[in-house]
Design a protein around this motif. Structure first.
Motif, short mmCIF file in Angstrom:
data_model
loop_
_atom_site.label_atom_id
_atom_site.label_comp_id
_atom_site.label_asym_id
_atom_site.label_seq_id
_atom_site.Cartn_x
_atom_site.Cartn_y
_atom_site.Cartn_z
N ALA A 691 1.64 -5.29 3.29
CA ALA A 691 3.05 -5.26 2.86
C ALA A 691 3.32 -6.21 1.71
O ALA A 691 4.32 -6.05 0.99
CB ALA A 691 3.96 -5.60 4.04
N GLN A 692 2.44 -7.19 1.52
CA GLN A 692 2.62 -8.19 0.46
C GLN A 692 1.78 -7.88 -0.78
O GLN A 692 1.80 -8.64 -1.74
CB GLN A 692 2.23 -9.58 0.98
CG GLN A 692 3.20 -10.17 2.00
CD GLN A 692 4.45 -10.67 1.32
OE1 GLN A 692 5.44 -9.94 1.19
NE2 GLN A 692 4.42 -11.91 0.85
N GLN A 693 1.02 -6.78 -0.73
CA GLN A 693 0.09 -6.49 -1.82
C GLN A 693 0.79 -6.39 -3.17
O GLN A 693 0.35 -6.98 -4.17
CB GLN A 693 -0.68 -5.20 -1.54
CG GLN A 693 -1.69 -4.86 -2.63
CD GLN A 693 -2.46 -3.57 -2.35
OE1 GLN A 693 -2.06 -2.77 -1.49
NE2 GLN A 693 -3.56 -3.36 -3.06
N ALA A 694 1.88 -5.65 -3.22
CA ALA A 694 2.57 -5.46 -4.49
C ALA A 694 3.11 -6.78 -5.03
O ALA A 694 3.00 -7.06 -6.24
CB ALA A 694 3.71 -4.45 -4.31
N ALA A 695 3.65 -7.60 -4.14
CA ALA A 695 4.19 -8.90 -4.57
C ALA A 695 3.08 -9.79 -5.10
O ALA A 695 3.24 -10.49 -6.11
CB ALA A 695 4.91 -9.57 -3.40
N LEU A 696 1.92 -9.77 -4.42
CA LEU A 696 0.78 -10.58 -4.86
C LEU A 696 0.32 -10.14 -6.24
O LEU A 696 0.13 -10.97 -7.15
CB LEU A 696 -0.37 -10.46 -3.86
CG LEU A 696 -1.67 -11.13 -4.29
CD1 LEU A 696 -1.53 -12.65 -4.28
CD2 LEU A 696 -2.85 -10.71 -3.40
N GLU A 697 0.14 -8.85 -6.43
CA GLU A 697 -0.35 -8.38 -7.72
C GLU A 697 0.67 -8.65 -8.83
O GLU A 697 0.28 -8.95 -9.97
CB GLU A 697 -0.68 -6.89 -7.63
CG GLU A 697 -1.89 -6.60 -6.76
CD GLU A 697 -2.44 -5.19 -6.96
OE1 GLU A 697 -1.84 -4.43 -7.75
OE2 GLU A 697 -3.48 -4.88 -6.35
N HIS A 698 1.96 -8.56 -8.50
CA HIS A 698 2.98 -8.88 -9.49
C HIS A 698 2.86 -10.34 -9.95
O HIS A 698 2.92 -10.64 -11.16
CB HIS A 698 4.37 -8.62 -8.90
CG HIS A 698 5.49 -8.94 -9.83
ND1 HIS A 698 5.81 -8.13 -10.92
CD2 HIS A 698 6.38 -9.98 -9.87
CE1 HIS A 698 6.83 -8.67 -11.57
NE2 HIS A 698 7.19 -9.78 -10.96
#
Length: 745
Positions: A691-698
């Motif tokens: 669930a945090q993947q997009a935030a991490l990559e951002h």
């Protein structure tokens, strides 16, 4: 009192005491007469490398030492002192006890622990944590097993009885340490700003007290012994190895802190290297005063000790305290309550000289300033020459080493590395130490790259680590030492801390060998560059030369870095362990086609000659700042740096703690051995909830950091490119139990 009369020693006597002929001549000039034996003995220990740093100080002065958080100049007090805010400061330091531990490992290591803790509480700081950095020879040798077991037991018995948790450290093995093991002890304590005790002496007529244990013949000449090569005759110098008593030290700790709290202490200093003469001379020189000391009054546990023996003894658990005149009874009452010696042996004078009396005679009359570092002690510019091996190591070509060909060969390397004593868990060592004392250790059940110890009464914690890959330093002293500082900072950052400052323990061979001194100079340059980059000034430390034997040569240059960081709030603490199956694994930083100086190349492939691993300090600095942002944003579930053993080892260590596994895909841009087992720097593995993947990559894209998705955490098995390399249970057994099996314990 009368001047003692005795046959005057000659320049030959001076040479036997470790002094150079020109140093003897200089002593005659200082005194305006030939010295007597006691005076010559005084100069021999105070001008030894161990006390005067005469062969290193010109380079030590070049280290960066300034920071707004520094509360004491480097080397000015018994330990470094860093402001943590909220009215508290941390005193911390690292020191060696190498030569004593080589001869008598139990007492050598135990008294090293006692000495470093006295440096901390002499400043009025209560020690709250200890670390150690240990180096031994080939683990298959019976001697190595004996030394390791003795050192570990000495550290454990002393630290556990003294009541300070040992919260981490490092253990490293290589043939270069077969004769000369290295035992470096680190301690950190907390003190209120404004209540720091100073190592000084002033105020004419102020009484001088010796407190703590009685003085014996153990440890006489210890400073001189530490300033010479180990040889077959070294065993004849066992009296130079001190004997410790941790229970006495615990009493001394409580009494010292209580005495300092009275506000009546002018100055106080531990009697470590060189005993009474060191404390009296350094305190007097700093305060620009003198002392008159009656050695007849020194409590001794052996009869008929000569004046020079009382002056040079390094018996443990003793302090020198200068007290405000008229307040003697207050100090004496406190030490009496703790059942410790507290005897006035002299008083402060305005002469700037030290006068020592024994049996009614003046046995020594010497100027304090001329004895000490920064005063009249000699300072030498030694010649240095690049060793021939340095350019040979640079000729290493990765193409001369075959890449791992298939999953079976990867499996073979993985088993070798996870079971290697340099990489396998040191839990057997850690289990000998009580790290729960004080109930403030926050990394007890939360494995992390550095140790975290809570500061009582605050949200803050100190974050501490000791680091040095001596193989890197041997390959390239400047780059290798910069890597040591960088890895220490990386470990603190990966744990959720902010690096603040370092202390160092510089372990090298004989400084009179130009190739050895070249290594030392390179290490200073590399340390300076890295400390300036990371804003971590050098607060002090220790130089240990002469880690060299006539038949075995010098040890690898080993500039051990002890780093202090702080953690502002408990929720920043970040584990290295993967949390649950399904989490995604990212590599932050870029891999390289590099296997130089890796454990894989050195011990599996048997290639000893290669340069330091790939390293760019600007890249390192950037990756550490990105890692701080990820932790601060709570975007990651775990963080672990890639270091010894490479990426595969880091992944295995992260997986096995919670009995998990991983499945990753290798990057075909790189050789598989370099990708999996190379030790190129500036890399961190993080795990993240889907669930945090997009935030991490951002966050990573915004930071302009190199990163890649490696794979995911699994319920079990260590899998690379679809092939299970090891079952989790086997990996956990190899990593967790190999050291015990090697030691037959």
């Amino acid at each position: 009192m009368a001047q003692v009369t005795e046959a005057l020693p000659t320049v030959e006597t001076a040479k036997k005491l470790g002094l150079l002929p020109e140093e003897y001549d200089r002593i005659c000039e200082i005194l305006n007469r030939p010295p007597n034996f006691t005076e010559l003995s005084i100069f021999s220990v105070m001008w030894s490398e161990h006390c005067s740093y005469k062969n290193s100080i010109v380079w030590l002065k070049k280290l960066p030492k300034d920071s707004p958080k520094m509360l004491a100049k480097a080397g000015e007090e018994n330990a470094g002192l860093v402001d943590l805010g909220e009215g508290i400061a941390c005193a911390f330091k690292i020191e060696s006890h190498n030569h004593p531990s080589a001869l008598e490992p139990y007492q050598g290591a135990a008294t090293g622990v006692g000495g470093i803790n006295r440096d901390i509480f002499t400043m009025g700081a209560r020690p709250i944590a200890q670390l150690n950095s240990l180096r031994f020879g080939n683990i298959d040798l019976p001697k190595t097993k004996r030394l390791l077991k003795g050192v570990v037991k000495g550290i454990g018995d002393y630290g556990n009885a003294f009541g300070i948790p040992t919260v981490g450290g490092e253990v490293f093995f290589d043939d270069c340490y077969n004769v000369n093991p290295l035992v470096n002890a680190f301690s950190a304590g907390i003190v209120e700003v404004g209540k720091v005790a100073k190592a000084t002496s002033y105020g004419v007529g102020n009484p001088v007290f010796i407190v703590g244990s009685s003085t014996g013949k153990d440890g006489i000449g210890g400073a001189s012994f530490a300033s010479e090569d180990i040889s077959e005759k070294s065993t004849e110098k066992l009296p130079a190895v001190q004997v410790g008593d941790p229970f006495m030290e615990k009493l001394l700790l409580e009494a010292t802190l209580e005495v300092i709290e009275t506000g009546h202490v002018v100055g106080i200093q531990d009697m470590g290297a060189a005993g009474i003469i060191c404390s009296t001379s350094e305190m007097s020189a700093k305060g620009e005063h003198g002392m008159e000391i009656n050695l007849d009054l020194v409590p001794s546990r052996q009869q008929n000790m000569k004046g020079w023996e009382l002056l040079l003894s390094e018996s443990q658990e003793r302090m020198l305290v200068v007290v405000e005149k008229g307040k003697e009874h207050i100090i004496q009452d406190i030490f009496e309550k703790w059942d410790l010696n507290c005897v006035q042996i002299g008083e402060v004078t305005d002469t700037k000289r030290l006068r020592f009396y024994r049996d009614g005679e003046l046995v020594a009359d010497v100027p304090a300033e001329d004895l000490v570092l920064g005063g009249g002690a000699p300072q030498y510019h030694r010649e240095y020459t690049e060793p021939a091996y340095y350019q040979e190591f640079k000729k290493f070509d990765i193409q001369t080493v075959a890449d791992v060909a298939n999953a079976e060969e990867i499996r073979s390397v993985a088993r070798h590395l996870l079971s290697h004593p340099n990489i396998a868990s040191k839990k057997w060592v850690a289990e000998q130490y009580d790290h729960t004392i004080g109930t403030s250790t926050r990394t007890f059940n939360t494995p992390a790259d550095a140790a975290v110890v809570q500061i009582r009464g605050t949200e803050k914690a100190i974050v501490i680590t000791v680091d040095c890959n001596a193989r890197y330093v041997n390959a390239d002293p400047e780059v290798g030492t910069a890597i040591a500082v960088s890895e220490a900072a990386r470990n603190i950052v990966c744990t959720g801390g902010e690096p603040l400052a370092i202390t160092n323990n510089l372990n090298f061979g004989n400084p009179y060998v130009p190739e050895v001194y070249w290594q030392f100079v390179g290490a200073i340059k590399g340390m300076s560059r890295a400390c300036e980059k990371f804003g971590t000034p050098v607060t002090g430390g220790n130089v240990s030369f002469y880690n060299q034997s006539s038949d075995g040569g010098p040890v690898f240059p080993t500039p051990t870095i002890g780093m202090l960081g702080e953690m502002a709030t408990p929720d920043l603490l970040t584990t290295l362990a993967f949390q649950e199956a399904g989490d995604l694994i990212y590599l932050v930083g870029s891999s390289k086609n590099d296997i130089a100086s890796s454990e894989y190349l050195y011990s599996y492939r048997g290639v000893k000659a290669s340069p330091a691993p790939a390293f760019d300090i600007d890249e390192e600095y950037h990756i550490q700042n990105v890692t701080k942002e990820l932790i601060s944003a709570k975007a990651v579930a775990s963080v672990h740096d890639v270091s010894d053993g490479g990426l595969f080892t880091a992944l295995a260590e992260a997986a096995i703690w919670n009995n998990l596994g991983f499945a990753i895909e290798s990057d075909r841009e790189f050789r598989k051995d370099a990708f999996l087992f190379g030790e190129s720097q500036s890399r961190v593995i993080v795990s993240v909830k889907p669930a945090q993947q997009a935030a991490l990559e951002h966050l990573l894209l915004d930071s302009n950091a190199s990163f890649s998705l490696l794979g995911k955490v699994t319920a079990g098995g260590l899998t690379v490119d679809g092939a299970e390399i090891l079952a989790t249970a086997e990996a956990k057994d190899l990593h967790g139990n190999s050291l015990q099996r090697a030691l037959n314990v």
